[in-house]
Design an enzyme around this catalytic site. Structure first.
Site: not given
Length: 490
Positions: A181, A183, A185-186, A300
């Site tokens: 994954g 994105g 954020y990291g 979220d």
């Protein structure tokens, strides 16, 4: 002769009195004395007293030195937090700065609504999880085993502090092949620890210190939380500027991939599986709202933050934007943050946040599960871009069959579909006070009854019932309902 004799005897008696009645050993010479003791004896006693005073001073110095050494130096606490372990490619960016009393901004952007930062109430200041962040550092400092400024291998009851070198080995040097994954954020890596445990390692991006903020928020929000529908936080690593979080690895990806990815003309997510995901997600959120003190608002809720295991059990992830509401707090003012299409309208316009904001987001997620459509899709016609508005229009036009994802192998029975659609519409009620609590939503999704009381139906619906014709549940009790109708809950 006779006169001298008595005089000499008197002098001898006087000398004996002065000398203590003792005759000198040498037969004539007398030695001097101190306090009745001879000089050698007095010197020995004085030396012994001096030694005792020195020993007492040394003992006192050692005691006070130990007292001072037992007080640990003040260590600054980590102040930052994380993001999702969702394994999805649609990550969301985080705000870069922090502000306490900024006015909320409106909703903007197609992907992420983000203010300049989170308010000071993002984290409960007395959180036991955050306090435990300091303990490994202190223990390692006392033992003289600090590695690169961070403490590794220390157990804290709920998790473990990992060494950066240990995580490099687990992820194969953070190689691209292990990325699950990525994105704003990291990056999330799949890792295998020395004991064989498979984990998800989230390496947080440090945009102006944002990694540190997300790090702290997530640790304090769910560090000690254990629930089968919430992703488990296993441990973390902090060395220099690096901030990483370790979670349990959920092997089946996230809901967004299965709803909007290339899965073929027939979706593996049957209606039963979709309802299982909906109920499990609702239970996880209900635990955050009603099972914790202080309660946690996720902020979220979206499909990419719902992870799935091999049996399609959901786990809510990504607590990097969570807010902890203290006892007695019903609302908190904060910068508007969330993902476009899921954000409650009252939160977007005023910045006032509470549990009902998560309820609205869950309602949008439930619509996404039913229809297979994204909350915002600019590739669709103008009237279908926003899922919530399109959904309301379809229900008002009595075209509920067109709401079901055509890729579902077998559509649900009409009564079951009507019940779930009603739950959706209750969750997105324009009046936040009339939305149900997540615990009520769980009961409504699991039950067989419709989520309203028949005795509170509108006059039009009551009249139609009395004349013998059965009213349309959706058209009369949802689409055409007044405000009192919309508050009908079991």
């Amino acid at each position: 002769m006779d006169a001298a004799g008595p005089a000499a005897s008197a002098a001898a008696v006087a000398d004996d009195a002065v000398g203590g009645g003792r005759a000198p050993a040498d037969g004539g010479a007398r030695s001097s004395s101190i306090l009745g003791m001879s000089v050698p004896v007095a010197a020995g006693v004085g030396s012994a007293l001096a030694v005792l005073v020195v020993l007492a001073a040394v003992a006192a110095a050692v005691y006070f030195a130990r007292r001072r050494g037992a007080r640990p130096p003040s260590l600054s606490r980590v102040e930052h937090a994380p993001s999702s372990v969702s394994g999805s490619g649609s990550g969301s960016s985080r705000p870069a700065s922090s502000a306490r009393k900024d006015k909320p901004t409106g909703v903007s952007g197609a992907d992420r609504i983000a203010g300049a930062g989170a308010s000071s109430s993002d984290v409960a200041s007395s959180s036991a999880a955050a306090s435990s962040l300091e303990l490994p550092v202190k223990r390692k400092a006392e033992a003289g085993r600090i590695v690169g400024g961070a403490a590794a291998g220390v157990e804290m009851g709920w998790g473990r502090w990992y060494d950066l070198a240990e995580l490099e080995v687990a992820t194969g040097g953070f190689c691209p092949e292990n990325v699950v994954g990525e994105g704003g954020y990291g990056t999330v890596y799949r890792g295998v620890l020395a004991g064989g445990e498979v984990v998800a390692v989230k390496d947080l991006f440090d945009h102006k210190g944002q990694a540190e903020k997300e790090f702290k928020v997530e640790v304090e929000a769910i560090g000690k939380v254990r629930h089968k529908h919430l992703v488990g936080l296993i441990g973390y690593c902090a060395e220099g500027p690096k901030r990483m979080l370790l979670y349990e690895f959920v092997e089946n990806g996230n809901l967004e991939q299965w709803l909007h990815g290339d899965v073929g003309p027939v979706s593996p997510l049957t209606w039963e599986i979709r309802m299982k995901i909906a109920v499990g997600t609702a239970k996880g959120i209900a635990y955050l709202h009603e099972g914790l003190e202080p309660k946690v608002v996720h902020r979220d809720i979206k499909s990419s933050n719902i992870l799935l295991d091999k049996r399609w059990n959901p786990k809510v992830s990504d607590f990097g934007m969570a807010k902890v509401l203290g006892p007695g707090s019903s609302y908190v003012t904060t910068r508007v943050m969330g993902t476009f299409g899921y954000v409650a309208p009252e939160y977007a316009s005023t910045g006032m946040l509470n549990e009902s904001s998560d309820v609205y987001s869950f309602g949008a997620l439930l619509m996404e599960l039913i229809s297979g459509r994204s909350p915002v899709d600019y590739n669709r016609p103008a009237g279908e871009v926003n899922l919530v508005e399109w959904f309301r229009g379809m229900v008002g036009g009595r075209r509920v069959e067109g709401l079901v994802d055509p890729r579902i192998p077998a559509p649900p029975p009409p009564r079951v579909l009507n019940r779930v659609l009603l739950v959706c519409l209750r969750c997105i009620d324009g009046d936040a006070h009339k939305r149900p609590r997540m615990g009520q939503i769980v009961h409504m999704l699991e039950g067989d009854e419709f989520p309203f009381r028949t005795e509170h139906r509108s006059p039009r619906a009551s009249h139609r019932t009395s004349t013998g014709s059965r009213p349309s549940l959706l058209s009369d009790n949802v689409a055409g309902a007044d405000d009192s109708d919309k508050s009908m809950w079991r």
